[in-house]
Design a protein around this motif. Structure first.
Motif, mmCIF file in Angstrom:
data_model
loop_
_atom_site.group_PDB
_atom_site.id
_atom_site.type_symbol
_atom_site.label_atom_id
_atom_site.label_comp_id
_atom_site.label_asym_id
_atom_site.label_seq_id
_atom_site.Cartn_x
_atom_site.Cartn_y
_atom_site.Cartn_z
ATOM 1 N N GLU A 122 0.825 4.195 -2.837
ATOM 2 C CA GLU A 122 0.565 5.603 -2.546
ATOM 3 C C GLU A 122 1.708 6.487 -3.037
ATOM 4 O O GLU A 122 1.474 7.583 -3.569
ATOM 5 C CB GLU A 122 0.338 5.809 -1.046
ATOM 6 N N PHE A 155 -3.491 11.738 0.638
ATOM 7 C CA PHE A 155 -2.247 11.154 1.133
ATOM 8 C C PHE A 155 -1.257 12.291 1.388
ATOM 9 O O PHE A 155 -0.687 12.854 0.449
ATOM 10 C CB PHE A 155 -1.687 10.168 0.107
ATOM 11 N N THR A 182 0.276 5.822 5.538
ATOM 12 C CA THR A 182 -0.214 4.596 4.907
ATOM 13 C C THR A 182 -1.101 3.816 5.863
ATOM 14 O O THR A 182 -2.178 3.330 5.482
ATOM 15 C CB THR A 182 0.971 3.722 4.462
ATOM 16 N N TRP A 234 0.834 -1.205 0.000
ATOM 17 C CA TRP A 234 0.000 0.000 0.000
ATOM 18 C C TRP A 234 0.872 1.261 0.000
ATOM 19 O O TRP A 234 0.566 2.249 -0.681
ATOM 20 C CB TRP A 234 -0.919 0.017 1.213
#
Length: 474
Positions: A289, A384, A332, A285
């Protein structure tokens, strides 16, 4: 006259006491009947179909209407879902013991797995003994420091396997894309193998490696899917019997003094499941990102170049000097907690929680995914932004309830310290050793970020990218 006055005073006091008792009873009944709000359910099945295919996402959509404490009826099982940092704080600070029990899902009861599982065992002497064995032995801080060399070896092997696989693909005239999830899983799985069995178990090209990766993925999916059998009345009697037996040790003798070979096997199996699945998924992940956010990728690489340079490998001792990398991992875990609903807890006794009456045997979900995206706790929660953690004291060790990917309290993940080290060193090594490109027909805006849910939440479509050698070590 004085006697009459005393009688009148006694009558007044009696009436006052009677009225107070009546009001107290009414208030008590009012509190006892006050259930957490939630959507109406179907007869017998209750809200079973309200869970949807991605329960953590579906449940989060109920918060605007019903608030941070959601009440559901799943078959015959009362269920409460916690969906805010405030509500989680009250649970873990004031009711951790009340809600520290667990039940093993029916799908995991084969071969007596439910008898002695650390993850799903019911709270009692046997579970506390297991917890001590794991936290003071296999996963103690001293032990994790002593095994730094094993982590370094397994991560180096992963980088080498990735480079070899990409080169082989290029020799065939292909772009050289690699499946990051596959190699991250092999790294994590072999690391656990080295920790508990002192050897690698899988190689990058082995047929068994892919088969085991696929099999474990299927187990995690099926174990995490809502199963109607867990919510039917007859099964609760069986769970109750398990509760009674959990106060004996694993050889059937009273007291928590010994464990059986069967239980040792279960502990090792859980280390493979939890240790390989969650860490590999988190790094995947994080890479997804960063590839979606090139500016964040650049900042992470620049920090690594500034602190490490290009003449040596990144080491665990460097992590304190890599605040942006740490922020990337926190961000994350905020957006993609490995266990979105953690593992469900169970109310040991009738409890009053935030003014609501929680019956005994109520199932408790903590929606860490929803809490990590809650507007009440986070600015621009869907973006993010690792920068939000720079200079922040918020951590995921269980004390900051807006960020609880590992849980909190008595049932906090026993492997958190090891996972912390593996995730940081693994991600740092992938960024420091290699440059990453997406290849043709895809750009950073089009990376698929949909989830495949089981006990853990992995990417629905595994992340693929093209590695390029970045630094040369002496």
């Amino acid at each position: 006259m004085e006697i009459a006055s005393n009688l009148l005073l006694c009558l007044i006091l009696f009436l006052f006491a009677a009225l107070s008792r009546l009001l107290w009873r009414r208030q008590s009944r009012k509190v006892k009947n006050l259930q957490p709000p939630g959507p109406p359910g179907w007869p017998i099945l209750g809200n079973f179909f309200d869970l949807g295919t991605l329960p953590h996402q579906t449940l989060s959509k109920f918060k605007p209407k019903y608030g941070p404490v959601l009440g559901l009826k799943l078959g015959s099982v009362n269920t409460v879902v916690i969906q805010s940092a405030m509500a989680a704080s009250q649970l873990f600070k004031n009711h951790d013991h009340d809600f520290c029990d667990r039940k093993c899902p029916i799908v995991l009861t084969a071969h007596n797995y439910c008898q002695g599982t650390l993850a799903f065992d019911r709270y009692g002497q046997s579970w506390r003994m297991l917890r001590r064995i794991c936290s003071m032995g296999l996963l103690a801080n001293r032990q994790t420091y002593e095994t730094a060399g094993l982590r370094r070896k397994c991560i180096d092997d992963m980088i080498r396997y990735i480079e070899k696989d990409a080169a082989t693909a290029q020799e065939r005239g292909e772009e050289g894309k690699v499946n990051l999830g596959h190699f991250l899983f092999l790294m994590s799985f072999n690391l656990v193998g080295n920790l508990v069995l002192s050897r690698d178990l899988l190689s990058s090209g082995s047929k068994e490696g892919k088969e085991f990766f696929d099999a474990m993925s299927e187990v995690m999916v099926w174990a995490g899917k809502p199963n109607l059998a867990d919510f039917l009345p007859g099964d609760q009697e069986e769970h109750g019997a398990g509760h009674e037996s959990s106060h004996k040790n694993f050889e059937g003798k009273e007291g928590p003094s010994t464990i059986s070979n069967q239980n040792v096997t279960i502990i090792i199996l859980e280390m493979f499941f939890a240790g390989s699945e969650t860490t590999s998924s988190t790094i995947e992940w994080a890479m997804a990102e960063l590839l979606r956010n090139p500016k964040s990728m650049t900042k992470a690489k620049e920090e690594l170049d500034r602190v490490i340079g290009v003449e040596r490998k990144v080491e665990e001792s460097d992590m304190d000097n890599l605040p942006y990398l740490q922020a990337v991992i926190k961000e994350t875990l905020r957006l993609h907690p490995a266990l979105p609903l953690l593992l469900p807890r169970n109310a040991m006794e009738e409890t009053e929680y935030l003014g609501y009456f929680i019956p005994k045997e109520t199932q408790i979900f903590v929606n860490a995914w929803a809490i990590g995206r809650d507007l009440e706790s986070w600015e621009d929660p869907l973006e993010f932004k690792p920068e939000r953690f720079l200079g922040s004291k918020i951590h995921y060790k269980g004390q900051n309830f807006e960020l609880i990917p590992f849980g909190s309290g008595r049932r906090i993940c026993v492997g958190m310290s090891l996972a912390h080290k593996v995730v940081h060193l693994g991600l740092a090594s992938m960024l420091h050793s290699l440059d990453w490109e997406l290849g043709s027909n895809i750009c950073h805006e089009t990376i698929d970020m949909n989830e495949r849910i089981g006990i853990t939440a992995r990417k629905l479509i595994p992340l693929e990218a093209i590695p390029k050698k970045r630094v040369m070590y002496p």
